[in-house]
Motif scaffolding. Structure first.
Motif, PDB file in Angstrom:
ATOM      1  N   ARG A  26       0.937  -1.281   0.040  1.00 26.67           N
ATOM      2  CA  ARG A  26      -0.050   0.149  -0.048  1.00 26.67           C
ATOM      3  C   ARG A  26       0.870   1.154   0.087  1.00 26.67           C
ATOM      4  O   ARG A  26       0.421   2.306  -0.336  1.00 26.67           O
ATOM      5  CB  ARG A  26      -1.113   0.075   1.117  1.00 26.67           C
ATOM      6  CG  ARG A  26      -0.522   0.099   2.549  1.00 26.67           C
ATOM      7  CD  ARG A  26      -1.398   0.536   3.605  1.00 26.67           C
ATOM      8  NE  ARG A  26      -2.394  -0.693   3.945  1.00 26.67           N
ATOM      9  CZ  ARG A  26      -1.828  -1.871   4.408  1.00 26.67           C
ATOM     10  NH1 ARG A  26      -0.668  -1.732   5.233  1.00 26.67           N
ATOM     11  NH2 ARG A  26      -2.700  -2.630   4.679  1.00 26.67           N
ATOM     12  N   ASP A  27       2.154   1.091   0.572  1.00 30.64           N
ATOM     13  CA  ASP A  27       3.019   2.307   0.507  1.00 30.64           C
ATOM     14  C   ASP A  27       3.659   2.397  -0.764  1.00 30.64           C
ATOM     15  O   ASP A  27       4.121   3.743  -0.771  1.00 30.64           O
ATOM     16  CB  ASP A  27       3.931   2.120   1.492  1.00 30.64           C
ATOM     17  CG  ASP A  27       3.488   1.762   3.111  1.00 30.64           C
ATOM     18  OD1 ASP A  27       2.507   2.513   3.300  1.00 30.64           O
ATOM     19  OD2 ASP A  27       4.249   0.896   3.667  1.00 30.64           O
ATOM     20  N   VAL A  71      -1.931   3.867  -7.635  1.00 31.65           N
ATOM     21  CA  VAL A  71      -3.460   3.635  -7.572  1.00 31.65           C
ATOM     22  C   VAL A  71      -4.001   3.933  -8.577  1.00 31.65           C
ATOM     23  O   VAL A  71      -5.282   3.511  -8.962  1.00 31.65           O
ATOM     24  CB  VAL A  71      -3.957   4.508  -6.421  1.00 31.65           C
ATOM     25  CG1 VAL A  71      -3.351   4.140  -4.927  1.00 31.65           C
ATOM     26  CG2 VAL A  71      -3.522   6.122  -6.479  1.00 31.65           C
ATOM     27  N   PRO A  88      -2.654  -5.641   0.012  1.00 33.74           N
ATOM     28  CA  PRO A  88      -2.043  -4.355   0.454  1.00 33.74           C
ATOM     29  C   PRO A  88      -0.930  -4.229   1.409  1.00 33.74           C
ATOM     30  O   PRO A  88      -0.046  -3.409   1.474  1.00 33.74           O
ATOM     31  CB  PRO A  88      -3.213  -3.609   0.785  1.00 33.74           C
ATOM     32  CG  PRO A  88      -4.459  -4.183   0.209  1.00 33.74           C
ATOM     33  CD  PRO A  88      -4.034  -5.543   0.209  1.00 33.74           C
ATOM     34  N   ASP A  89      -1.230  -5.237   2.363  1.00 36.80           N
ATOM     35  CA  ASP A  89      -0.157  -5.287   3.790  1.00 36.80           C
ATOM     36  C   ASP A  89       0.935  -6.046   3.429  1.00 36.80           C
ATOM     37  O   ASP A  89       1.826  -6.141   4.171  1.00 36.80           O
ATOM     38  CB  ASP A  89      -0.994  -5.674   4.720  1.00 36.80           C
ATOM     39  CG  ASP A  89      -1.547  -7.024   4.852  1.00 36.80           C
ATOM     40  OD1 ASP A  89      -1.353  -7.738   3.664  1.00 36.80           O
ATOM     41  OD2 ASP A  89      -1.797  -7.833   5.956  1.00 36.80           O
ATOM     42  N   VAL A 127      -2.527  -5.307  -6.946  1.00 37.04           N
ATOM     43  CA  VAL A 127      -2.684  -5.525  -5.280  1.00 37.04           C
ATOM     44  C   VAL A 127      -4.139  -5.488  -5.409  1.00 37.04           C
ATOM     45  O   VAL A 127      -4.915  -4.492  -5.681  1.00 37.04           O
ATOM     46  CB  VAL A 127      -2.322  -3.984  -4.739  1.00 37.04           C
ATOM     47  CG1 VAL A 127      -2.497  -4.149  -3.106  1.00 37.04           C
ATOM     48  CG2 VAL A 127      -0.649  -3.950  -4.921  1.00 37.04           C
ATOM     49  N   GLU A 138      -7.612  -6.165  -2.639  1.00 35.36           N
ATOM     50  CA  GLU A 138      -8.188  -6.191  -1.140  1.00 35.36           C
ATOM     51  C   GLU A 138      -9.376  -6.800  -1.368  1.00 35.36           C
ATOM     52  O   GLU A 138     -10.469  -6.283  -2.059  1.00 35.36           O
ATOM     53  CB  GLU A 138      -8.144  -4.636  -0.732  1.00 35.36           C
ATOM     54  CG  GLU A 138      -8.543  -4.780   0.639  1.00 35.36           C
ATOM     55  CD  GLU A 138      -8.067  -3.231   1.507  1.00 35.36           C
ATOM     56  OE1 GLU A 138      -7.803  -3.588   2.537  1.00 35.36           O
ATOM     57  OE2 GLU A 138      -8.023  -2.458   0.626  1.00 35.36           O
ATOM     58  N   VAL A 173      -6.886  -2.568  -5.918  1.00 31.69           N
ATOM     59  CA  VAL A 173      -6.602  -1.263  -5.299  1.00 31.69           C
ATOM     60  C   VAL A 173      -5.499  -0.593  -5.694  1.00 31.69           C
ATOM     61  O   VAL A 173      -5.095   0.641  -5.610  1.00 31.69           O
ATOM     62  CB  VAL A 173      -6.667  -1.303  -3.747  1.00 31.69           C
ATOM     63  CG1 VAL A 173      -8.085  -1.554  -3.348  1.00 31.69           C
ATOM     64  CG2 VAL A 173      -5.609  -2.476  -3.304  1.00 31.69           C
TER      65      VAL A 173
END
Length: 132
Positions: A9-10, A14, A88-89, A109, A111, A116
């Motif tokens: 996610r970082d 997107v 995402p993690d 990615v 979720e 996402v």
């Protein structure tokens, strides 16, 4: 110093470029050029349909090197499906290992069942190695 604790996610992008599976290889190449990307996600035809991807590499290997007409080759016939996805993690160190083990350069990615973002090798290198 590298930051291997970053998560997908970082570092993910997107804004994801997409295309329909019935588009041609030429359409995909042109869209990649316009969007400044090296891969496109194929929009699933129905709920529960797995995500698919088309990359520059697919077009080079499956169309150009085979001397096929890119205006007659549909994305459905050369895309990778299902594509390897990540949550995402997921930590950057595990993303790097997955890329190394599978040889893929782009990881969508996801979720739940929602797309996402996208992590590419370039994103991984740029974000993990670059100092803040």
């Amino acid at each position: 110093m590298a930051n291997y604790d970053l998560r997908a996610r970082d570092i993910m992008q997107v804004e994801i470029a997409t295309i329909l599976g019935d588009a041609t290889a030429r359409d995909a190449a042109e869209l990649m050029r316009l969007e400044g990307v090296r891969s496109l996600i194929i929009i699933p035809r129905s709920e529960g349909d797995p995500f698919a991807i088309i990359t520059y590499s697919d077009i080079v290997k499956k169309v150009i090197a085979s001397e096929k007409d890119p205006t007659h080759v549909t994305i459905d016939s050369i895309m990778t499906k299902p594509v390897i996805t990540i949550p995402p993690d997921m930590q950057a160190k595990y993303i790097a290992r997955l890329i190394q083990q599978t040889g893929v350069g782009h990881l969508p990615v996801v979720e739940g069942s929602t797309l996402v973002g996208m992590v590419s090798m370039t994103d991984l290198i740029t974000e993990v190695i670059t100092e803040p």
